[in-house]
Design a protein around this motif. Structure first.
Motif, mmCIF file in Angstrom:
data_model
loop_
_atom_site.group_PDB
_atom_site.id
_atom_site.type_symbol
_atom_site.label_atom_id
_atom_site.label_comp_id
_atom_site.label_asym_id
_atom_site.label_seq_id
_atom_site.Cartn_x
_atom_site.Cartn_y
_atom_site.Cartn_z
ATOM 1 N N LEU A 1 -0.189 -1.232 -4.325
ATOM 2 C CA LEU A 1 0.236 0.115 -3.958
ATOM 3 C C LEU A 1 -0.944 1.058 -4.173
ATOM 4 C CD1 LEU A 1 3.061 1.133 -3.056
ATOM 5 C CD2 LEU A 1 3.434 1.858 -5.426
ATOM 6 N N MET A 2 -1.245 1.878 -3.168
ATOM 7 C CA MET A 2 -2.341 2.840 -3.291
ATOM 8 C C MET A 2 -1.784 4.252 -3.431
ATOM 9 S SD MET A 2 -5.508 1.645 -0.884
ATOM 10 C CE MET A 2 -4.718 1.970 0.676
ATOM 11 N N SER B 1 -0.201 -3.564 -8.747
ATOM 12 C CA SER B 1 -1.591 -3.125 -8.676
ATOM 13 C C SER B 1 -1.548 -1.737 -8.053
ATOM 14 C CB SER B 1 -2.424 -4.087 -7.818
ATOM 15 O OG SER B 1 -2.473 -5.363 -8.413
ATOM 16 N N TRP B 2 -1.720 -0.720 -8.888
ATOM 17 C CA TRP B 2 -1.542 0.685 -8.463
ATOM 18 C C TRP B 2 -2.876 1.401 -8.629
ATOM 19 C CZ3 TRP B 2 -0.504 5.460 -11.506
ATOM 20 C CH2 TRP B 2 -0.035 6.512 -10.702
ATOM 21 N N TYR B 3 -3.515 1.721 -7.520
ATOM 22 C CA TYR B 3 -4.879 2.223 -7.595
ATOM 23 C C TYR B 3 -5.114 3.312 -6.561
ATOM 24 C CZ TYR B 3 -5.177 -1.340 -3.927
ATOM 25 O OH TYR B 3 -4.931 -2.111 -2.811
ATOM 26 N N GLN B 4 -6.099 4.137 -6.842
ATOM 27 C CA GLN B 4 -6.416 5.272 -5.982
ATOM 28 C C GLN B 4 -7.300 4.843 -4.818
ATOM 29 O OE1 GLN B 4 -7.879 8.771 -8.061
ATOM 30 N NE2 GLN B 4 -9.094 9.376 -6.293
ATOM 31 N N LEU B 5 -6.989 5.350 -3.629
ATOM 32 C CA LEU B 5 -7.824 5.104 -2.457
ATOM 33 C C LEU B 5 -9.210 5.711 -2.690
ATOM 34 C CD1 LEU B 5 -8.308 4.371 0.570
ATOM 35 C CD2 LEU B 5 -7.367 6.623 1.135
ATOM 36 N N ILE C 1 -0.454 13.092 -9.738
ATOM 37 C CA ILE C 1 0.023 11.776 -9.292
ATOM 38 C C ILE C 1 -0.181 10.744 -10.391
ATOM 39 C CG2 ILE C 1 -0.465 9.853 -7.724
ATOM 40 C CD1 ILE C 1 -1.044 11.926 -5.538
ATOM 41 N N GLN C 2 -1.370 10.740 -10.988
ATOM 42 C CA GLN C 2 -1.682 9.771 -12.031
ATOM 43 C C GLN C 2 -0.766 9.949 -13.241
ATOM 44 O OE1 GLN C 2 -4.266 7.425 -11.590
ATOM 45 N NE2 GLN C 2 -3.493 6.426 -13.443
ATOM 46 N N GLN C 3 -0.608 11.163 -13.698
ATOM 47 C CA GLN C 3 0.206 11.406 -14.891
ATOM 48 C C GLN C 3 1.670 11.055 -14.651
ATOM 49 O OE1 GLN C 3 -0.589 15.501 -15.889
ATOM 50 N NE2 GLN C 3 -2.474 15.009 -17.007
ATOM 51 N N GLN D 1 0.803 -1.231 0.000
ATOM 52 C CA GLN D 1 0.000 0.000 0.000
ATOM 53 C C GLN D 1 0.834 1.278 0.000
ATOM 54 O OE1 GLN D 1 -2.451 -1.202 -0.919
ATOM 55 N NE2 GLN D 1 -3.054 -2.980 0.250
ATOM 56 N N SER D 2 1.884 1.364 0.813
ATOM 57 C CA SER D 2 2.755 2.539 0.808
ATOM 58 C C SER D 2 4.074 2.180 1.489
ATOM 59 C CB SER D 2 2.091 3.707 1.552
ATOM 60 O OG SER D 2 2.971 4.818 1.631
#
Length: 397
Positions: free
Chosen positions: A165-166, A193-197, A221-223, A127-128
């Protein structure tokens, strides 16, 4: 319609965890006493036996053990469970078997034992790598635990390693999210697996929302994250899944391509297809959700409750299948072969053209003779795309 049934996978749910995270809406329950490992594995085996009709003549292409915290169960327990599965269901020679593991329950010998039991893919819920962020998320591990767990997974022989990872965490800035990606890449995973909380109903965060980054920060963050992962040789193959070529999660790909899966364990869900007089029938089943209630369906004294482990089931109506298929398939960046529509839903091509026409006109969806996929714009506005493909709306309109 093709008479061939879709690939078959198996999902196994382990419902216990050490501590319930404030963002988690999964069927997980804090372990209040000793883990009833033997009783639970006995129940899982009986649960599988009750569903063997759906697996007749079919091979399992993948197994995914999720939770909760599946790494709380011993390697010996998984060895017994996987042996029992192999005795009852045919397995593909190159089957992918994934176990979710929490770095906070990491033990060196246990990881080696998981590999020896036949598990060949490990998914670490990191997650972090910020200890401050981990504390805010209610995680029981620290960043050093995550690094040690990843290193030991490699030593134990896990060639396939996913890191969860969030981003968009409480108080997170762009640089902190970039640092998380850098530290994850330093561990040489084969999948991220990289996704937004997100704040889900029935969670502590939903009832007491933390302060999350604003849209400007989230977009940056996404870009920047996408740019860095691409430079590292990772390709985004699903909305929140990244891997180098040849390392995508086969189990998750089966979900997205509307494949079939058995589900055993407390609260597990299944999606199963069968042919009746040449027509495709799709059924969903779900198991007893509460761990104690699930265990009560199988006791040494009575062996099994006549009601079985299934809490409910229903057939997926033909009018629902199109949207369900699209909700899964359009998460894939490259979409799916056009032929999957008919093979997996039993619906004809004319229905596909009609149902997707509004999204095609808005340039949110591409449909050609070979593939069906969301455009880059469609991936950004997937909810809007799917709303345009909702057949109920088309009928009412």
């Amino acid at each position: 319609m093709s008479a061939e049934l879709p690939p078959l996978s198996l999902y196994i749910h382990t419902p216990w965890c050490v501590r319930k995270c404030p963002y988690c809406d999964f069927n997980s329950h804090e372990l209040q006493s000793s883990l009833p490992e033997r009783a639970y594995i006995d129940a899982l085996i009986a649960d599988l036996e009750a569903d063997l009709d759906a697996a007749a003549g079919r091979k399992l292409e993948s197994i995914f053990i999720g939770g909760g915290t599946p790494s709380l169960i011993s390697a010996a327990g998984y060895c017994r469970l996987l042996d029992a599965i192999a005795d009852r269901v045919a397995l593909a020679e190159d089957i992918e078997i994934t176990l979710e593991a929490n770095p906070g329950t990491f033990e060196r010998e246990r990881f080696f034992g998981f590999r020896e039991a036949g598990i060949n893919r490990l998914s670490l819920g990191v997650q972090s790598f910020s200890d401050t962020a981990l504390a805010r998320l209610g995680r029981i591990h620290g960043s050093d635990d995550a690094r040690r767990a990843a290193a030991t997974a490699r030593e134990a022989g896990f060639d396939e390693l996913n890191i969860d990872l969030m981003h968009g965490l409480p108080g997170q800035r762009v640089q902190a999210a970039r640092d998380d990606i850098e530290q994850a890449l330093a561990l040489s995973p084969t999948h991220l697996s990289w996704y937004q909380l997100t704040l889900e109903p029935n969670t502590a965060f939903y009832s007491r929302p933390p302060e999350l980054p604003d849209e400007t920060v989230l977009e940056a963050i996404q870009q920047q994250g996408e740019t860095r992962l691409t430079a590292a040789g990772f390709a985004r193959y699903e909305i929140s899944a990244w891997s180098p070529p040849g390392h995508a999660s086969r189990h998750n790909l089966n979900y997205w391509r509307f494949g079939d899966y058995l589900g055993i364990g407390a609260g597990a869900h299944a999606k199963l297809s069968r042919l009746e007089q040449g027509e495709l029938v799709i059924e969903r089943r779900w198991k007893v959700r509460q761990p104690q209630g699930y265990l009560a369906r199988h006791t040494p004294a009575q062996k099994s409750d006549p009601r079985g482990f299934t809490a409910g089931s229903r057939e997926v109506d033909r009018d629902e299948r199109g949207l369900e298929f699209l909700m899964n398939a359009l998460r894939l960046v490259q979409g799916v072969p056009r032929g999957d529509w008919s093979a997996r839903t039993g619906l004809d091509d004319a229905r596909l053209i009609r149902q997707t026409a509004p999204a095609v006109r808005r340039e949110l969806l591409d449909l050609d003779s070979e593939r069906l996929r969301a455009t880059p714009l469609g991936l950004l506005f997937l909810d809007d795309l799917l709303a345009l493909c909702d057949d109920e709306i088309l009928v009412r309109g």
